[in-house]
Design an enzyme around this catalytic site. Structure first.
Site, PDB file in Angstrom:
ATOM      1  N   HIS A  17       0.798  -1.208  -0.012  1.00  0.00           N
ATOM      2  CA  HIS A  17       0.058   0.147  -0.048  1.00  0.00           C
ATOM      3  C   HIS A  17       0.968   1.320   0.058  1.00  0.00           C
ATOM      4  O   HIS A  17       0.815   2.267  -0.738  1.00  0.00           O
ATOM      5  CB  HIS A  17      -0.867  -0.015   1.129  1.00  0.00           C
ATOM      6  CG  HIS A  17      -1.982  -0.997   1.341  1.00  0.00           C
ATOM      7  ND1 HIS A  17      -2.027  -1.937   2.380  1.00  0.00           N
ATOM      8  CD2 HIS A  17      -2.906  -1.463   0.523  1.00  0.00           C
ATOM      9  CE1 HIS A  17      -2.787  -2.505   2.322  1.00  0.00           C
ATOM     10  NE2 HIS A  17      -3.672  -2.594   1.312  1.00  0.00           N
ATOM     11  N   LYS A  41     -16.127  -7.631   5.972  1.00  0.00           N
ATOM     12  CA  LYS A  41     -14.735  -8.583   5.888  1.00  0.00           C
ATOM     13  C   LYS A  41     -14.330  -8.961   7.392  1.00  0.00           C
ATOM     14  O   LYS A  41     -13.201  -9.710   7.390  1.00  0.00           O
ATOM     15  CB  LYS A  41     -13.856  -7.439   5.251  1.00  0.00           C
ATOM     16  CG  LYS A  41     -13.570  -7.825   3.840  1.00  0.00           C
ATOM     17  CD  LYS A  41     -12.331  -7.103   3.076  1.00  0.00           C
ATOM     18  CE  LYS A  41     -12.206  -7.365   1.760  1.00  0.00           C
ATOM     19  NZ  LYS A  41     -10.978  -6.637   1.248  1.00  0.00           N
ATOM     20  N   ARG A  95      -2.371  -6.196  -8.395  1.00  0.00           N
ATOM     21  CA  ARG A  95      -1.351  -7.326  -8.201  1.00  0.00           C
ATOM     22  C   ARG A  95      -1.314  -8.162  -9.364  1.00  0.00           C
ATOM     23  O   ARG A  95      -1.990  -7.946 -10.328  1.00  0.00           O
ATOM     24  CB  ARG A  95      -1.497  -7.858  -6.943  1.00  0.00           C
ATOM     25  CG  ARG A  95      -1.102  -7.243  -5.464  1.00  0.00           C
ATOM     26  CD  ARG A  95      -1.594  -7.798  -4.308  1.00  0.00           C
ATOM     27  NE  ARG A  95      -3.004  -7.313  -4.287  1.00  0.00           N
ATOM     28  CZ  ARG A  95      -3.756  -7.337  -3.133  1.00  0.00           C
ATOM     29  NH1 ARG A  95      -3.204  -7.847  -2.042  1.00  0.00           N
ATOM     30  NH2 ARG A  95      -4.969  -7.082  -3.223  1.00  0.00           N
TER      31      ARG A  95
HETATM   32  P1  ADP Z   1      -7.339  -6.401  -0.215  1.00  0.00           P
HETATM   33  O1  ADP Z   1      -7.692  -5.924  -1.467  1.00  0.00           O
HETATM   34  O2  ADP Z   1      -6.350  -7.446  -0.399  1.00  0.00           O
HETATM   35  O3  ADP Z   1      -8.174  -6.833   1.059  1.00  0.00           O
HETATM   36  P2  ADP Z   1      -7.038  -3.758   0.703  1.00  0.00           P
HETATM   37  O4  ADP Z   1      -8.409  -3.330   0.370  1.00  0.00           O
HETATM   38  O5  ADP Z   1      -6.509  -3.087   1.581  1.00  0.00           O
HETATM   39  O6  ADP Z   1      -6.565  -4.935   0.449  1.00  0.00           O
HETATM   40  O7  ADP Z   1      -6.241  -2.860  -0.845  1.00  0.00           O
HETATM   41  C1  ADP Z   1      -6.677  -1.824  -1.221  1.00  0.00           C
HETATM   42  C2  ADP Z   1      -6.037  -1.611  -2.483  1.00  0.00           C
HETATM   43  O8  ADP Z   1      -4.818  -1.662  -2.595  1.00  0.00           O
HETATM   44  C3  ADP Z   1      -6.529  -2.636  -3.520  1.00  0.00           C
HETATM   45  O9  ADP Z   1      -6.493  -1.972  -4.902  1.00  0.00           O
HETATM   46  C4  ADP Z   1      -5.561  -3.600  -3.555  1.00  0.00           C
HETATM   47  O10 ADP Z   1      -5.349  -4.193  -5.047  1.00  0.00           O
HETATM   48  C5  ADP Z   1      -4.274  -2.744  -3.435  1.00  0.00           C
HETATM   49  N1  ADP Z   1      -3.074  -3.565  -2.949  1.00  0.00           N
HETATM   50  C6  ADP Z   1      -2.996  -4.174  -1.937  1.00  0.00           C
HETATM   51  N2  ADP Z   1      -1.630  -4.680  -1.657  1.00  0.00           N
HETATM   52  C7  ADP Z   1      -1.022  -4.275  -2.942  1.00  0.00           C
HETATM   53  C8  ADP Z   1       0.182  -4.811  -3.414  1.00  0.00           C
HETATM   54  N3  ADP Z   1       0.952  -5.485  -2.422  1.00  0.00           N
HETATM   55  N4  ADP Z   1       0.752  -4.201  -4.522  1.00  0.00           N
HETATM   56  C9  ADP Z   1      -0.353  -3.425  -5.117  1.00  0.00           C
HETATM   57  N5  ADP Z   1      -1.433  -3.078  -4.715  1.00  0.00           N
HETATM   58  C10 ADP Z   1      -1.918  -3.535  -3.726  1.00  0.00           C
END
Ligand code: ADP
Length: 163
Positions: A17, A41, A95
């Site tokens: 993030h 969630k 990702r």
């Molecule tokens: P998740 O979707 O895994 O529950 P979040 O809701 O916190 O996690 O993710 C918020 C945003 O950050 C989403 O667009 C997700 O794809 C992106 N994100 C999370 N981890 C990564 C990473 N390692 N690299 C790129 N983007 C990421």
């Protein structure tokens, strides 16, 4: 002034993030990090804890980039949140293939709700691409080392949760 909204659950915020925060700062003058309450969630961290961890780690990024970063909890529809904060772009991290299907649908449906807000996808540095909050929690729960995936203060908070 261009405002971008980067929404997520951030349960907890990871180096993946943070890398996206940094990259997003080169695209906008004001970055709103939308922290979804996401009761469904069943987050490990409370909303306040998630907000605090983000704030503690984004000040340096904001200063270095000369961009205003605002952390904004939200529970309404993403498009409504974007309108509320005056964002013209939604920023999402991408990702591998796993994210694509979901994001593809989200863009399509959000576009049907509002055609004026564009979604921009950013990829983290290769080192951070595999990181997922869900796996960080799983590793920590089983006693593994998460120091490569999250900043030190977040590592401590996760450790306390599982202590
Ligand atoms: P998740 O979707 O895994 O529950 P979040 O809701 O916190 O996690 O993710 C918020 C945003 O950050 C989403 O667009 C997700 O794809 C992106 N994100 C999370 N981890 C990564 C990473 N390692 N690299 C790129 N983007 C990421």
């Amino acid at each position: 002034m261009r405002t971008g909204l980067y929404p997520g659950t951030f349960d907890p915020v990871t180096h993946g993030h943070l890398d996206i925060f940094q990259r997003a700062c080169s695209l906008v003058e004001r970055l709103v990090i939308g922290v979804a309450i996401n009761r469904d969630k069943g987050p490990l961290f409370t909303l306040d804890e998630r907000v605090e961890m983000i704030e503690a780690n984004c000040n340096g990024i904001a200063k270095a980039a000369g961009v205003e970063i605002v952390v904004h909890p939200f529970e309404n529809l993403l498009i409504h949140c974007a309108e509320e904060v005056g964002a013209s772009v939604i920023i999402r991290g991408l990702r591998a293939v796993a994210d694509f299907e979901y994001e593809y649908q989200m863009v399509g449906m959000n576009r049907a709700l509002s055609d004026t807000i564009e979604t921009v996808f950013l990829m983290a540095d290769t080192e951070y691409q595999p990181i997922a909050s869900k796996l960080v929690k799983e590793i920590a729960r089983l006693g593994g080392d998460i120091s490569k995936f999250v900043p030190p203060d977040v590592e401590e908070c996760v450790r306390q949760k599982f202590a």
